[in-house]
Design a protein around this motif. Structure first.
Motif, PDB file in Angstrom:
ATOM      1  N   TYR A  36       4.165   5.441  -5.714  1.00 59.05           N
ATOM      2  CA  TYR A  36       4.100   5.385  -7.174  1.00 59.05           C
ATOM      3  C   TYR A  36       3.073   6.385  -7.718  1.00 59.05           C
ATOM      4  CZ  TYR A  36       2.746   3.833 -11.790  1.00 59.05           C
ATOM      5  OH  TYR A  36       2.416   3.805 -13.118  1.00 59.05           O
ATOM      6  N   ALA A  37       1.898   6.442  -7.102  1.00 59.58           N
ATOM      7  CA  ALA A  37       0.858   7.362  -7.573  1.00 59.58           C
ATOM      8  C   ALA A  37       1.333   8.809  -7.461  1.00 59.58           C
ATOM      9  CB  ALA A  37      -0.420   7.154  -6.782  1.00 59.58           C
ATOM     10  N   ASP A  38       2.022   9.129  -6.370  1.00 55.95           N
ATOM     11  CA  ASP A  38       2.538  10.489  -6.184  1.00 55.95           C
ATOM     12  C   ASP A  38       3.577  10.837  -7.243  1.00 55.95           C
ATOM     13  OD1 ASP A  38       2.810  12.972  -4.818  1.00 55.95           O
ATOM     14  OD2 ASP A  38       4.653  12.201  -3.883  1.00 55.95           O
ATOM     15  N   LYS A  67       0.832  -1.206   0.000  1.00 51.34           N
ATOM     16  CA  LYS A  67       0.000   0.000   0.000  1.00 51.34           C
ATOM     17  C   LYS A  67       0.868   1.257   0.000  1.00 51.34           C
ATOM     18  CE  LYS A  67      -3.984  -1.942   2.418  1.00 51.34           C
ATOM     19  NZ  LYS A  67      -4.743  -1.924   3.675  1.00 51.34           N
ATOM     20  N   GLU A  68       1.931   1.246   0.793  1.00 46.05           N
ATOM     21  CA  GLU A  68       2.827   2.398   0.864  1.00 46.05           C
ATOM     22  C   GLU A  68       3.528   2.632  -0.473  1.00 46.05           C
ATOM     23  OE1 GLU A  68       6.833   3.760   3.291  1.00 46.05           O
ATOM     24  OE2 GLU A  68       5.531   2.243   4.158  1.00 46.05           O
ATOM     25  N   LYS A  90       2.487   1.682  -3.429  1.00 49.85           N
ATOM     26  CA  LYS A  90       1.498   2.131  -4.410  1.00 49.85           C
ATOM     27  C   LYS A  90       1.220   3.620  -4.268  1.00 49.85           C
ATOM     28  CE  LYS A  90      -1.098  -2.070  -5.415  1.00 49.85           C
ATOM     29  NZ  LYS A  90      -2.408  -2.747  -5.309  1.00 49.85           N
ATOM     30  N   SER A  91       1.160   4.110  -3.041  1.00 47.41           N
ATOM     31  CA  SER A  91       0.918   5.542  -2.852  1.00 47.41           C
ATOM     32  C   SER A  91       2.120   6.366  -3.315  1.00 47.41           C
ATOM     33  CB  SER A  91       0.587   5.850  -1.393  1.00 47.41           C
ATOM     34  OG  SER A  91       1.700   5.621  -0.565  1.00 47.41           O
TER      35      SER A  91
END
Length: 112
Positions: free
Chosen positions: A66-68, A60-61, A63-64
């Motif tokens: 990566y999205a940023d 989850k960390e 992925k966040s």
């Protein structure tokens, strides 16, 4: 010959010291072995669940993050951001063209 045991005799453990107590002992050892297997498998399962939970939190960390980073890259590609970073850029009226250079073959070599 079957014998009915009273609760008092069971609590005193008389069935463990009688003549045919080997059958009782083997059953007790079997139950002990089964309980040890159950306890061991429970501990192994707990460790695996804990590891899976940690890994899912890490996913989850990541992925966040990566999205940023992806949103930052997309913003950097915007023309307005590029104009601010590099002054003097102009919007093209016509699409760019491509130059294709063809090499001429050297025909001066000797053929046999």
């Amino acid at each position: 010959m079957k014998r009915n045991f009273s609760i008092k005799e069971i609590l005193k453990g008389k069935f463990l010291v009688e003549e045919n107590a080997s059958r009782s002992w083997s059953f007790i050892i079997f139950l002990t072995f089964l309980s040890l297997i159950s306890i061991t498998s429970s501990h192994i399962m707990d460790r695996k669940i804990k590891k899976l939970t940690q890994m899912s939190e890490e996913i989850k960390e990541l992925k966040s993050i990566y999205a940023d980073l992806h949103s930052q890259c997309m913003q950097m590609q915007l023309a307005s951001v590029l104009n601010k970073l590099v002054k003097g850029l102009k919007h093209l009226e016509e699409p760019p063209y491509e130059l294709i250079l063809e090499e001429k073959q050297n025909r001066d070599f000797k053929t046999k």
